[in-house]
Design a protein around this motif. Structure first.
Motif, PDB file in Angstrom:
ATOM      1  N   ASN A 107       0.845  -1.048   0.020  1.00 17.11           N
ATOM      2  CA  ASN A 107       0.090  -0.034  -0.093  1.00 17.11           C
ATOM      3  C   ASN A 107       0.767   1.274  -0.047  1.00 17.11           C
ATOM      4  O   ASN A 107       2.151   1.189   0.185  1.00 17.11           O
ATOM      5  CB  ASN A 107      -0.836   0.112   1.205  1.00 17.11           C
ATOM      6  CG  ASN A 107      -1.804  -1.010   1.282  1.00 17.11           C
ATOM      7  OD1 ASN A 107      -1.692  -2.055   1.866  1.00 17.11           O
ATOM      8  ND2 ASN A 107      -2.931  -0.960   0.412  1.00 17.11           N
ATOM      9  N   GLY A 108       0.387   2.425  -0.513  1.00 16.75           N
ATOM     10  CA  GLY A 108       0.983   3.589  -0.562  1.00 16.75           C
ATOM     11  C   GLY A 108       1.198   4.105   0.901  1.00 16.75           C
ATOM     12  O   GLY A 108       0.596   3.666   1.832  1.00 16.75           O
ATOM     13  N   ALA A 109       2.027   5.096   1.117  1.00 18.23           N
ATOM     14  CA  ALA A 109       2.208   5.759   2.150  1.00 18.23           C
ATOM     15  C   ALA A 109       1.158   6.721   2.653  1.00 18.23           C
ATOM     16  O   ALA A 109      -0.054   6.972   2.005  1.00 18.23           O
ATOM     17  CB  ALA A 109       3.238   7.061   2.084  1.00 18.23           C
ATOM     18  N   GLU A 110       0.835   6.820   3.916  1.00 16.11           N
ATOM     19  CA  GLU A 110      -0.242   7.692   4.378  1.00 16.11           C
ATOM     20  C   GLU A 110      -0.386   9.067   3.766  1.00 16.11           C
ATOM     21  O   GLU A 110       0.664   9.811   3.495  1.00 16.11           O
ATOM     22  CB  GLU A 110       0.145   7.967   6.074  1.00 16.11           C
ATOM     23  CG  GLU A 110      -1.149   8.818   6.779  1.00 16.11           C
ATOM     24  CD  GLU A 110      -1.158   8.910   7.948  1.00 16.11           C
ATOM     25  OE1 GLU A 110      -1.787   9.563   8.767  1.00 16.11           O
ATOM     26  OE2 GLU A 110      -0.001   8.343   8.697  1.00 16.11           O
ATOM     27  N   GLY A 111      -1.698   9.198   3.139  1.00  9.80           N
ATOM     28  CA  GLY A 111      -1.983  10.549   2.502  1.00  9.80           C
ATOM     29  C   GLY A 111      -2.032  10.294   1.005  1.00  9.80           C
ATOM     30  O   GLY A 111      -2.143  11.224   0.136  1.00  9.80           O
ATOM     31  N   GLU A 112      -1.486   9.202   0.506  1.00  8.94           N
ATOM     32  CA  GLU A 112      -1.256   8.572  -0.741  1.00  8.94           C
ATOM     33  C   GLU A 112      -2.607   8.069  -1.295  1.00  8.94           C
ATOM     34  O   GLU A 112      -3.182   7.573  -0.610  1.00  8.94           O
ATOM     35  CB  GLU A 112      -0.125   8.050  -1.279  1.00  8.94           C
ATOM     36  CG  GLU A 112       1.188   8.549  -0.973  1.00  8.94           C
ATOM     37  CD  GLU A 112       2.420   7.984  -1.516  1.00  8.94           C
ATOM     38  OE1 GLU A 112       3.642   8.368  -1.405  1.00  8.94           O
ATOM     39  OE2 GLU A 112       2.330   6.573  -1.615  1.00  8.94           O
ATOM     40  N   TRP A 113      -2.903   8.211  -2.535  1.00  6.00           N
ATOM     41  CA  TRP A 113      -4.106   7.617  -3.303  1.00  6.00           C
ATOM     42  C   TRP A 113      -4.263   6.082  -3.167  1.00  6.00           C
ATOM     43  O   TRP A 113      -5.637   5.749  -2.763  1.00  6.00           O
ATOM     44  CB  TRP A 113      -4.015   8.031  -4.720  1.00  6.00           C
ATOM     45  CG  TRP A 113      -3.237   7.232  -5.407  1.00  6.00           C
ATOM     46  CD1 TRP A 113      -1.956   7.164  -5.455  1.00  6.00           C
ATOM     47  CD2 TRP A 113      -3.549   6.149  -6.565  1.00  6.00           C
ATOM     48  NE1 TRP A 113      -1.634   6.070  -6.539  1.00  6.00           N
ATOM     49  CE2 TRP A 113      -2.398   5.541  -6.979  1.00  6.00           C
ATOM     50  CE3 TRP A 113      -4.855   5.777  -6.769  1.00  6.00           C
ATOM     51  CZ2 TRP A 113      -2.771   4.407  -8.087  1.00  6.00           C
ATOM     52  CZ3 TRP A 113      -5.027   4.599  -7.823  1.00  6.00           C
ATOM     53  CH2 TRP A 113      -3.727   4.104  -8.564  1.00  6.00           C
ATOM     54  N   ASP A 114      -3.228   5.371  -3.110  1.00  2.13           N
ATOM     55  CA  ASP A 114      -3.573   4.152  -2.470  1.00  2.13           C
ATOM     56  C   ASP A 114      -2.882   3.543  -1.256  1.00  2.13           C
ATOM     57  O   ASP A 114      -2.529   2.416  -1.040  1.00  2.13           O
ATOM     58  CB  ASP A 114      -2.620   3.260  -3.767  1.00  2.13           C
ATOM     59  CG  ASP A 114      -1.087   3.608  -3.996  1.00  2.13           C
ATOM     60  OD1 ASP A 114      -0.481   4.574  -2.983  1.00  2.13           O
ATOM     61  OD2 ASP A 114      -0.423   3.100  -4.825  1.00  2.13           O
ATOM     62  N   GLN A 115      -3.234   4.282  -0.328  1.00  5.53           N
ATOM     63  CA  GLN A 115      -2.620   4.028   1.023  1.00  5.53           C
ATOM     64  C   GLN A 115      -3.443   2.916   1.635  1.00  5.53           C
ATOM     65  O   GLN A 115      -3.054   2.212   2.466  1.00  5.53           O
ATOM     66  CB  GLN A 115      -2.840   5.135   1.979  1.00  5.53           C
ATOM     67  CG  GLN A 115      -4.095   5.835   2.264  1.00  5.53           C
ATOM     68  CD  GLN A 115      -4.087   6.754   3.246  1.00  5.53           C
ATOM     69  OE1 GLN A 115      -3.415   6.851   4.208  1.00  5.53           O
ATOM     70  NE2 GLN A 115      -5.114   7.706   3.273  1.00  5.53           N
ATOM     71  N   TYR A 116      -4.820   2.756   1.224  1.00  4.75           N
ATOM     72  CA  TYR A 116      -5.494   1.674   1.763  1.00  4.75           C
ATOM     73  C   TYR A 116      -5.724   0.508   0.949  1.00  4.75           C
ATOM     74  O   TYR A 116      -5.581  -0.685   1.356  1.00  4.75           O
ATOM     75  CB  TYR A 116      -6.757   2.295   2.072  1.00  4.75           C
ATOM     76  CG  TYR A 116      -6.853   3.085   3.220  1.00  4.75           C
ATOM     77  CD1 TYR A 116      -6.277   2.834   4.430  1.00  4.75           C
ATOM     78  CD2 TYR A 116      -7.369   4.420   2.926  1.00  4.75           C
ATOM     79  CE1 TYR A 116      -6.335   3.781   5.517  1.00  4.75           C
ATOM     80  CE2 TYR A 116      -7.358   5.153   4.163  1.00  4.75           C
ATOM     81  CZ  TYR A 116      -6.678   5.033   5.420  1.00  4.75           C
ATOM     82  OH  TYR A 116      -6.934   6.115   6.435  1.00  4.75           O
ATOM     83  N   SER A 117      -5.851   0.552  -0.316  1.00  8.18           N
ATOM     84  CA  SER A 117      -6.263  -0.646  -1.133  1.00  8.18           C
ATOM     85  C   SER A 117      -5.479  -0.788  -2.422  1.00  8.18           C
ATOM     86  O   SER A 117      -5.163   0.193  -3.048  1.00  8.18           O
ATOM     87  CB  SER A 117      -7.828  -0.624  -1.495  1.00  8.18           C
ATOM     88  OG  SER A 117      -8.130   0.539  -2.416  1.00  8.18           O
ATOM     89  N   ILE A 118      -5.232  -1.833  -2.556  1.00  9.69           N
ATOM     90  CA  ILE A 118      -4.448  -2.142  -3.774  1.00  9.69           C
ATOM     91  C   ILE A 118      -5.118  -3.681  -4.461  1.00  9.69           C
ATOM     92  O   ILE A 118      -4.908  -4.602  -3.947  1.00  9.69           O
ATOM     93  CB  ILE A 118      -2.868  -2.862  -3.650  1.00  9.69           C
ATOM     94  CG1 ILE A 118      -1.936  -1.589  -2.830  1.00  9.69           C
ATOM     95  CG2 ILE A 118      -2.304  -2.927  -4.939  1.00  9.69           C
ATOM     96  CD1 ILE A 118      -1.842  -0.352  -3.695  1.00  9.69           C
ATOM     97  N   HIS A 119      -6.084  -3.284  -5.419  1.00  9.21           N
ATOM     98  CA  HIS A 119      -6.978  -4.361  -6.011  1.00  9.21           C
ATOM     99  C   HIS A 119      -6.802  -4.775  -7.160  1.00  9.21           C
ATOM    100  O   HIS A 119      -6.060  -4.027  -7.881  1.00  9.21           O
ATOM    101  CB  HIS A 119      -8.214  -4.077  -5.632  1.00  9.21           C
ATOM    102  CG  HIS A 119      -8.814  -3.528  -4.257  1.00  9.21           C
ATOM    103  ND1 HIS A 119     -10.155  -2.967  -3.938  1.00  9.21           N
ATOM    104  CD2 HIS A 119      -8.411  -4.082  -3.157  1.00  9.21           C
ATOM    105  CE1 HIS A 119     -10.067  -3.133  -2.685  1.00  9.21           C
ATOM    106  NE2 HIS A 119      -9.125  -3.471  -2.122  1.00  9.21           N
ATOM    107  N   ASP A 120      -7.288  -5.584  -7.544  1.00 10.69           N
ATOM    108  CA  ASP A 120      -7.553  -6.447  -9.097  1.00 10.69           C
ATOM    109  C   ASP A 120      -6.058  -6.409  -9.612  1.00 10.69           C
ATOM    110  O   ASP A 120      -5.598  -5.568 -10.788  1.00 10.69           O
ATOM    111  CB  ASP A 120      -8.326  -5.307  -9.947  1.00 10.69           C
ATOM    112  CG  ASP A 120      -9.426  -4.966  -9.252  1.00 10.69           C
ATOM    113  OD1 ASP A 120     -10.002  -6.239  -8.489  1.00 10.69           O
ATOM    114  OD2 ASP A 120     -10.420  -4.386  -9.532  1.00 10.69           O
ATOM    115  N   PRO A 121      -5.072  -7.094  -9.363  1.00  8.91           N
ATOM    116  CA  PRO A 121      -3.886  -7.069  -9.939  1.00  8.91           C
ATOM    117  C   PRO A 121      -3.852  -7.474 -11.503  1.00  8.91           C
ATOM    118  O   PRO A 121      -4.493  -8.595 -11.577  1.00  8.91           O
ATOM    119  CB  PRO A 121      -2.802  -7.850  -9.107  1.00  8.91           C
ATOM    120  CG  PRO A 121      -3.818  -8.795  -8.309  1.00  8.91           C
ATOM    121  CD  PRO A 121      -4.983  -7.918  -7.971  1.00  8.91           C
TER     122      PRO A 121
END
Length: 415
Positions: free
Chosen positions: A216-230
């Motif tokens: 996941n991305g760092a806090e405050g980045e667009w992908d900080q919570y979810s990384i889906h559908d690889p």
């Protein structure tokens, strides 16, 4: 007077100043030019040539309708919601047959929501799932082969559920990337990373890497919570893995697509500095096309229901607008892993339909889709720019009770 107006009137066209009287001595041609005419045009007329590969949908290689066929060989327990199959991978051909992997849930009950879920009752359609696979000789009738990647023991990545997988073939080995849930969906379980398992054969056995490969991305980045559908492809000699992230907060999540690149299937993956690379989409499908990458962008965002294209695999533009696009499409892409320098496109694959019956028996089913997004075929029926539907189709998309009540209230206020 009219002549003076024409001489003085100017139009900005492609960032160049064009004098209308010099180019528009007659009206736009009755016969639509195949190539962009040398004349001043409106933005819409110019876009017909600048944004699309051809001015007619019938000649646009990245435009297609989509046709659907019910698959044979899958049992759904009389559609009672206890068995679900969804999110098919790309289809590959190996050992003389087609292979596909997918999210498989078989639970005592249909999904009950996060608050009622437990170790056996799923919160969502993809909760408490494993990754299964099936094979086929013709792409219509499938033989389910069983589990490929089971949920690993707690606390390994994916112990709660492993879902939304996709396949990569790299240097004679096979890799399945998937979302690894460590909590039930609806309890921030969706804030999950990507994991991977690998095998020497598409029939397995699959060895879990037991490590996060796309963090996941760092806090405050667009992908900080979810990384889906690889979604991995081989492009420019590297592994291009596209993924979706949900962001901007509840209840109206924004969904866009990112890209991570690696030299090795197990990483490290480097996220592209221009992420997100597609501003819309959900369960986005991609494939090599000509010298670049094409994408089927469905459902979410300003540019949903479009086919897009990036000559560099990064900077995507809309190539066509269409409808009834396949959900979570897993196409058969013969050159997905060949590092092709000129992709030929796709003609078929598998997708899913969610909520196949009613919400109290919520489950998804797999289906086949066919299309003409290929340089090798030309199917005029797939290239038609319109379709007629019976009134019943439209009435199924009717007003809900809240909307009806609002209209009734408005009518009363007018009395």
């Amino acid at each position: 007077m009219i002549l003076l107006v024409l001489i003085s009137c100017k139009k900005i066209q492609n960032e160049k100043e064009v004098t209308l009287s010099e180019t528009n001595t007659i009206g736009f041609p009755f016969k639509l030019p195949e190539k962009k005419p040398n004349r001043a045009m409106s933005k819409a007329s110019a876009r017909n040539y600048d944004a699309y590969s051809a001015p007619r949908p019938s000649q646009n290689e990245l435009y297609s309708q989509f046709k659907y066929t019910e698959l044979k060989g899958f049992d759904y327990n009389n559609d009672d919601g206890t068995i679900s199959r969804r999110d098919p991978s790309k289809v590959i051909f190996a050992n003389g047959k087609y292979y596909v992997w997918y999210t498989h849930r078989h639970t005592p009950t249909p999904p009950q929501g996060a608050e009622k879920s437990n170790d056996t009752i799923p919160s969502s359609d993809w909760d408490l799932a494993d990754i299964w696979y099936a094979t086929s000789e013709d792409g219509f009738t499938w033989q389910e082969q069983g589990v490929a990647v089971p949920r690993p023991p707690k606390p390994n990545v994916g112990w709660r559920s492993v879902t939304t997988t996709d396949i990569l073939e790299w240097e004679g080995k096979y890799y399945l990337y998937y979302q690894g849930f460590m909590e039930a969906s609806g309890k921030r379980g969706d804030d999950c990373p990507v994991a991977v398992s690998y095998a020497d054969s598409p029939d397995g056995p699959w060895t879990p890497h037991n490590k996060i490969v796309i963090p996941n991305g760092a806090e405050g980045e667009w992908d900080q919570y979810s990384i889906h559908d690889p979604y991995p492809l081989v492009y420019k000699g590297k592994i291009y893995l596209y993924y979706k992230s949900d962001f901007d907060g509840d209840p109206e999540l924004v969904r866009m697509q990112g890209l991570a690149i690696a030299d090795n299937p197990l990483g490290p993956f480097t996220k592209h500095p221009l992420n997100p690379v597609i501003n819309s989409g959900h369960e986005t499908t991609l494939f090599p096309f000509m010298e670049g990458i094409a994408a089927l962008v469905i459902r979410d965002g300003n540019e949903h229901n479009t086919v897009q294209y990036a000559a560099d695999g990064v900077n995507f533009d809309i190539a066509s607008i269409t409808y009834l696009m396949p959900n979570a499409a897993g196409p058969y892409i013969p050159d997905a892993f060949t590092n092709t320098d000129y992709g030929k496109g796709i003609t078929w694959g598998l997708s899913h339909f969610t909520n196949a019956t009613i919400w109290s028996q919520n489950h998804a089913i797999l289906a086949r889709f066919d299309c003409d997004l290929s340089l090798d075929i030309h199917d005029p029926d797939m290239k038609r720019a319109h379709e007629y539907y019976k009134p019943e189709f439209y009435f199924e998309h009717g007003l809900n009770e809240k909307q009806k009540n609002r209209i009734l209230k408005e009518n009363k206020n007018r009395e």
